[in-house]
Design a protein around this motif. Structure first.
Motif, PDB file in Angstrom:
ATOM      1  N   HIS A  40       0.863  -1.178   0.000  1.00 51.21           N
ATOM      2  CA  HIS A  40       0.000   0.000   0.000  1.00 51.21           C
ATOM      3  C   HIS A  40       0.903   1.231   0.000  1.00 51.21           C
ATOM      4  O   HIS A  40       1.081   1.902   1.018  1.00 51.21           O
ATOM      5  CB  HIS A  40      -0.917  -0.027   1.223  1.00 51.21           C
ATOM      6  N   ILE A  41       1.506   1.501  -1.151  1.00 49.60           N
ATOM      7  CA  ILE A  41       2.456   2.611  -1.251  1.00 49.60           C
ATOM      8  C   ILE A  41       2.557   3.045  -2.704  1.00 49.60           C
ATOM      9  O   ILE A  41       2.315   2.244  -3.622  1.00 49.60           O
ATOM     10  CB  ILE A  41       3.858   2.206  -0.710  1.00 49.60           C
ATOM     11  N   ASP A  42       2.891   4.298  -2.924  1.00 53.71           N
ATOM     12  CA  ASP A  42       3.131   4.812  -4.263  1.00 53.71           C
ATOM     13  C   ASP A  42       4.612   5.124  -4.417  1.00 53.71           C
ATOM     14  O   ASP A  42       5.382   5.066  -3.460  1.00 53.71           O
ATOM     15  CB  ASP A  42       2.281   6.061  -4.526  1.00 53.71           C
ATOM     16  N   MET A  43       5.021   5.481  -5.614  1.00 54.07           N
ATOM     17  CA  MET A  43       6.451   5.652  -5.894  1.00 54.07           C
ATOM     18  C   MET A  43       7.023   6.927  -5.286  1.00 54.07           C
ATOM     19  O   MET A  43       8.185   6.957  -4.870  1.00 54.07           O
ATOM     20  CB  MET A  43       6.693   5.631  -7.399  1.00 54.07           C
ATOM     21  N   VAL A  44       6.244   7.997  -5.228  1.00 52.41           N
ATOM     22  CA  VAL A  44       6.758   9.232  -4.634  1.00 52.41           C
ATOM     23  C   VAL A  44       6.989   9.032  -3.135  1.00 52.41           C
ATOM     24  O   VAL A  44       8.007   9.482  -2.588  1.00 52.41           O
ATOM     25  CB  VAL A  44       5.799  10.409  -4.906  1.00 52.41           C
TER      26      VAL A  44
END
Length: 360
Positions: A301-305
């Motif tokens: 549950h994470i994005d690249m930024v």
């Protein structure tokens, strides 16, 4: 509009004190800051991120079989969070689900942000399956080779994650010959098997440390072989799948800084609701974790930024961290680094503040 940036990442280099001029949604000039007023100040200007392992986003999983519109929804959710280019990732499932994902990817060929398809499974080691469903795991077959060939014929990028020690050598050679990036993952390969796979054309390793045997002083396995090799390695930088200490150790152990890249391994909760269904079971995001009913990690549950911000918090220098979310993923696919120059779309420009959050 003139944007002053303390740091600019472009064409594989980190520059200090730059100015970008934007008109009609395009960068019309980019160069050193030699004084003069600016309309906006940011800490970092860089290309939007590239993510090679995106299982879902915006409430949709690639496996949901929602066709090309589902892939577009996922891409839009990640673009809103700073990731401009993704490899939608279909995980282990029934043959018809994989076929539908291939068809959907081909339908989106050439559309902004969608690079192709990452096929993660079903050709995995059962004891290293993680959240992948046992009932769908099967040996590498000609159908997957044919899918890879069809995707490449449509001009798309292809990654296939499999357990190389279980693959028929002749079929593995055919898969490599399609031009797909073959990645070792969800594997119990020992050191000789891993090295043999690399010699056979496996050029990448999927989410380093996870879904593989952990190394010891006398049994390095796939993990040790990967760290001590020239193959590319993806890694999840949420601080949960891999601790900051182990991430730093792995980076220090690589032959060069240009071989390890970040993947989100994002699920439908990223840019979407806090739960989704997988294999008939509800998965919820709780304190940043996604756990299935068996207690295994169910993606991330994470994005690249946010991953980039984490790398800096973990002590990775900015000039090393930025390419891990931009240029190195592209390099895995054989694509050149991106250059922010005249004509660059402002929609593909990522502007961050000193906390590595999108600049207001």
């Amino acid at each position: 509009m003139r944007i002053g940036a303390r740091y600019l990442w472009s064409d594989g280099r980190l520059c200090e004190q730059a100015v970008l001029k934007i008109e009609d949604g395009k960068v019309v000039s980019c160069g050193p800051r030699n004084g003069g007023p600016v309309d906006r100040e940011v800490h970092l200007a860089m290309p939007a991120c590239t993510d090679l392992q995106v299982n879902g986003g915006g409430g949709v999983m690639v496996n949901d079989a929602k066709g090309a519109d589902g892939l577009r929804t996922i891409a839009a959710a990640h673009r809103a969070l700073g990731t401009g280019w993704i490899m939608p990732t279909v995980i282990t499932d029934a043959p018809e689900v994989l076929a539908d994902a291939v068809e959907a990817a081909i339908e989106t060929a050439g559309e902004p942000g969608l690079l192709g398809l990452h096929i993660e499974g079903p050709h995995l080691a059962e004891r290293r399956r993680g959240t992948h469903a046992t009932r769908y795991i099967r040996p590498l077959d000609r159908a997957t080779v044919d899918h890879a060939r069809a995707l490449k014929a449509a001009g798309l990028q292809v990654i296939v994650t499999l357990a190389p020690e279980l693959a028929d050598p002749a079929l593995l050679a055919e898969l490599v010959d399609t031009g797909a990036v073959v990645s070792a993952g969800h594997s119990g390969a020992d050191l000789p098997q891993a090295r043999a796979a690399f010699d056979a054309g496996v050029t990448c390793v999927t989410h380093l440390f996870n879904a593989m045997d952990q190394m010891s002083s006398r049994a390095p396995g796939l993990l040790g072989a990967a760290i001590d090799s020239e193959v590319y390695c993806g890694i999840i930088a949420d601080g949960l799948h891999v601790t900051p200490e182990m991430l730093r150790i792995a980076l220090r152990g690589r032959p060069s800084t240009g071989l390890t890249f970040v993947v989100s391994d994002a699920m439908a909760t990223v840019g979407g609701p806090d739960s989704f269904w997988l294999y008939g079971n509800e998965i919820r995001a709780v304190d940043g974790h996604l756990i299935n009913a068996e207690g295994a990690f169910a993606g991330a549950h994470i994005d690249m930024v946010t991953s980039l911000a984490n790398l800096l918090t973990f002590g990775i220098p900015l000039a090393q961290a930025i390419p891990m979310v931009t240029d190195i993923p592209r390099k895995v696919l054989g694509l050149p680094p991106q250059s922010i120059c005249d004509g660059w779309s402002a929609d593909d420009l990522l502007l961050l503040d000193a906390e590595m959050k999108p600049a207001a």
